[in-house]
Structures are given as C-alpha cells and as structure tokens.
Design a protein around this motif. Sequence first.
Motif, PDB file in Angstrom:
ATOM      1  N   ASN A 227       0.865  -1.178   0.000  1.00 31.63           N
ATOM      2  CA  ASN A 227       0.000   0.000   0.000  1.00 31.63           C
ATOM      3  C   ASN A 227       0.896   1.220   0.000  1.00 31.63           C
ATOM      4  O   ASN A 227       1.509   1.543   1.002  1.00 31.63           O
ATOM      5  CB  ASN A 227      -0.913   0.021   1.232  1.00 31.63           C
ATOM      6  N   GLY A 228       0.976   1.853  -1.110  1.00 31.09           N
ATOM      7  CA  GLY A 228       1.834   3.018  -1.257  1.00 31.09           C
ATOM      8  C   GLY A 228       2.382   3.064  -2.660  1.00 31.09           C
ATOM      9  O   GLY A 228       2.177   2.143  -3.454  1.00 31.09           O
ATOM     10  N   GLU A 229       3.063   4.132  -2.942  1.00 31.98           N
ATOM     11  CA  GLU A 229       3.659   4.295  -4.262  1.00 31.98           C
ATOM     12  C   GLU A 229       4.841   3.337  -4.407  1.00 31.98           C
ATOM     13  O   GLU A 229       5.621   3.155  -3.464  1.00 31.98           O
ATOM     14  CB  GLU A 229       4.123   5.740  -4.431  1.00 31.98           C
ATOM     15  N   ILE A 230       4.965   2.732  -5.586  1.00 28.08           N
ATOM     16  CA  ILE A 230       6.038   1.772  -5.836  1.00 28.08           C
ATOM     17  C   ILE A 230       6.827   2.215  -7.061  1.00 28.08           C
ATOM     18  O   ILE A 230       6.250   2.559  -8.088  1.00 28.08           O
ATOM     19  CB  ILE A 230       5.495   0.356  -6.100  1.00 28.08           C
ATOM     20  N   LYS A 231       8.133   2.184  -6.927  1.00 23.15           N
ATOM     21  CA  LYS A 231       9.028   2.448  -8.054  1.00 23.15           C
ATOM     22  C   LYS A 231       9.933   1.223  -8.176  1.00 23.15           C
ATOM     23  O   LYS A 231      10.589   0.838  -7.216  1.00 23.15           O
ATOM     24  CB  LYS A 231       9.842   3.705  -7.819  1.00 23.15           C
ATOM     25  N   TYR A 232       9.930   0.624  -9.353  1.00 20.37           N
ATOM     26  CA  TYR A 232      10.732  -0.579  -9.588  1.00 20.37           C
ATOM     27  C   TYR A 232      12.110  -0.191 -10.120  1.00 20.37           C
ATOM     28  O   TYR A 232      12.224   0.563 -11.076  1.00 20.37           O
ATOM     29  CB  TYR A 232      10.034  -1.506 -10.566  1.00 20.37           C
ATOM     30  N   ILE A 233      13.124  -0.731  -9.482  1.00 14.03           N
ATOM     31  CA  ILE A 233      14.507  -0.512  -9.889  1.00 14.03           C
ATOM     32  C   ILE A 233      15.016  -1.863 -10.401  1.00 14.03           C
ATOM     33  O   ILE A 233      15.434  -2.718  -9.624  1.00 14.03           O
ATOM     34  CB  ILE A 233      15.372  -0.003  -8.710  1.00 14.03           C
ATOM     35  N   THR A 234      14.918  -2.057 -11.704  1.00 12.42           N
ATOM     36  CA  THR A 234      15.264  -3.341 -12.318  1.00 12.42           C
ATOM     37  C   THR A 234      16.078  -3.099 -13.587  1.00 12.42           C
ATOM     38  O   THR A 234      16.066  -1.991 -14.138  1.00 12.42           O
ATOM     39  CB  THR A 234      13.993  -4.125 -12.700  1.00 12.42           C
ATOM     40  N   PRO A 235      16.767  -4.121 -14.070  1.00 13.80           N
ATOM     41  CA  PRO A 235      17.485  -3.975 -15.343  1.00 13.80           C
ATOM     42  C   PRO A 235      16.544  -3.579 -16.497  1.00 13.80           C
ATOM     43  O   PRO A 235      16.935  -2.805 -17.369  1.00 13.80           O
ATOM     44  CB  PRO A 235      18.091  -5.363 -15.570  1.00 13.80           C
ATOM     45  N   GLU A 236      15.312  -4.083 -16.463  1.00 17.12           N
ATOM     46  CA  GLU A 236      14.351  -3.741 -17.519  1.00 17.12           C
ATOM     47  C   GLU A 236      13.996  -2.251 -17.515  1.00 17.12           C
ATOM     48  O   GLU A 236      13.571  -1.709 -18.526  1.00 17.12           O
ATOM     49  CB  GLU A 236      13.057  -4.552 -17.366  1.00 17.12           C
ATOM     50  N   ASN A 237      14.185  -1.595 -16.366  1.00 19.66           N
ATOM     51  CA  ASN A 237      13.897  -0.167 -16.247  1.00 19.66           C
ATOM     52  C   ASN A 237      15.154   0.691 -16.404  1.00 19.66           C
ATOM     53  O   ASN A 237      15.166   1.851 -16.021  1.00 19.66           O
ATOM     54  CB  ASN A 237      13.236   0.141 -14.901  1.00 19.66           C
ATOM     55  N   GLY A 238      16.224   0.093 -16.912  1.00 17.69           N
ATOM     56  CA  GLY A 238      17.447   0.843 -17.169  1.00 17.69           C
ATOM     57  C   GLY A 238      18.484   0.813 -16.061  1.00 17.69           C
ATOM     58  O   GLY A 238      19.520   1.449 -16.166  1.00 17.69           O
ATOM     59  N   PHE A 239      18.217   0.078 -14.995  1.00 23.26           N
ATOM     60  CA  PHE A 239      19.169  -0.006 -13.888  1.00 23.26           C
ATOM     61  C   PHE A 239      19.967  -1.304 -14.022  1.00 23.26           C
ATOM     62  O   PHE A 239      19.767  -2.258 -13.281  1.00 23.26           O
ATOM     63  CB  PHE A 239      18.441   0.059 -12.542  1.00 23.26           C
ATOM     64  N   ASP A 240      20.876  -1.313 -14.989  1.00 22.07           N
ATOM     65  CA  ASP A 240      21.631  -2.530 -15.267  1.00 22.07           C
ATOM     66  C   ASP A 240      23.114  -2.402 -14.919  1.00 22.07           C
ATOM     67  O   ASP A 240      23.886  -3.312 -15.148  1.00 22.07           O
ATOM     68  CB  ASP A 240      21.458  -2.951 -16.725  1.00 22.07           C
ATOM     69  N   ASN A 241      23.503  -1.286 -14.311  1.00 20.92           N
ATOM     70  CA  ASN A 241      24.876  -1.097 -13.889  1.00 20.92           C
ATOM     71  C   ASN A 241      24.958  -1.407 -12.387  1.00 20.92           C
ATOM     72  O   ASN A 241      24.413  -0.655 -11.573  1.00 20.92           O
ATOM     73  CB  ASN A 241      25.317   0.346 -14.163  1.00 20.92           C
ATOM     74  N   PRO A 242      25.611  -2.506 -12.010  1.00 19.23           N
ATOM     75  CA  PRO A 242      25.626  -2.912 -10.592  1.00 19.23           C
ATOM     76  C   PRO A 242      26.184  -1.851  -9.645  1.00 19.23           C
ATOM     77  O   PRO A 242      25.643  -1.654  -8.553  1.00 19.23           O
ATOM     78  CB  PRO A 242      26.504  -4.163 -10.580  1.00 19.23           C
TER      79      PRO A 242
END
Length: 111
Positions: free
Chosen positions: A40-55
């Motif tokens: 319950n709340g706003e969600i922001k996904y941090i995934t490789p599919e969303n451009g976060f592919d640099n470890p």
Amino acid sequence: NIEDMEFYSNSIKYFSQIENPIYYVFSTGNKKVLNKLKINGEIKYITPENGFDNPLKTLWLFSQATKYIISNSTFYWWGAYFAEYRDVNTEIVASKNFKYTYCIPDRWTLI
C-alpha cells in the motif's frame, strides 16, 4: 533461497508507521513476480528492464535510503551496510533465512 511473500508482508508491517511511503523495489527479477507484492503506497521498480543494469550505480542508489527490507542477498546486504555508514539512524529489516546469519549485525531486525 528465494524469500516468500510472508517475509515481505511482515517487513512492510514493521514500517507501517510511515505516512505516505514510497517503496523502491530493487530486483533482478521480472515484474510478474514483483506484482505479487502487496504494497500500500507508491512503488518504483529498480530493475534492469527499467534501465538499472549497472551494478555499481544500482548499489550506490540502494545505499541512499534510510529504511531497508533486504532478503537473503549479499548485494543488498552491502547496500544497507553502506547506508548505515552514511546515516547511523538507518533501519534495516533482514531475512532470518539469510544464508550467513552470522553476518547480520545485532542492530538489524530479523524477520
């Protein structure tokens, strides 16, 4: 050693006193699994599919929060640990199923 949804539900309840939370969900998994989370709340996904592919950049971004729910991942363990170094008021909930529980500091909450 994938954590079950009960761990995440109980961990979210732990932080239930936060008004209008924004959850940043870091994952290398796909959204099909992530959509099973009951948040319950706003969600922001941090995934490789969303451009976060640099470890390294992902680890830095992860370390900027002050509240954490981490499963049994050494990558995210390091992010939470670095965050504590930056801000001693950081709160961390970790999985009691963490493979190396002896590495979980006593100040962290195990669920």
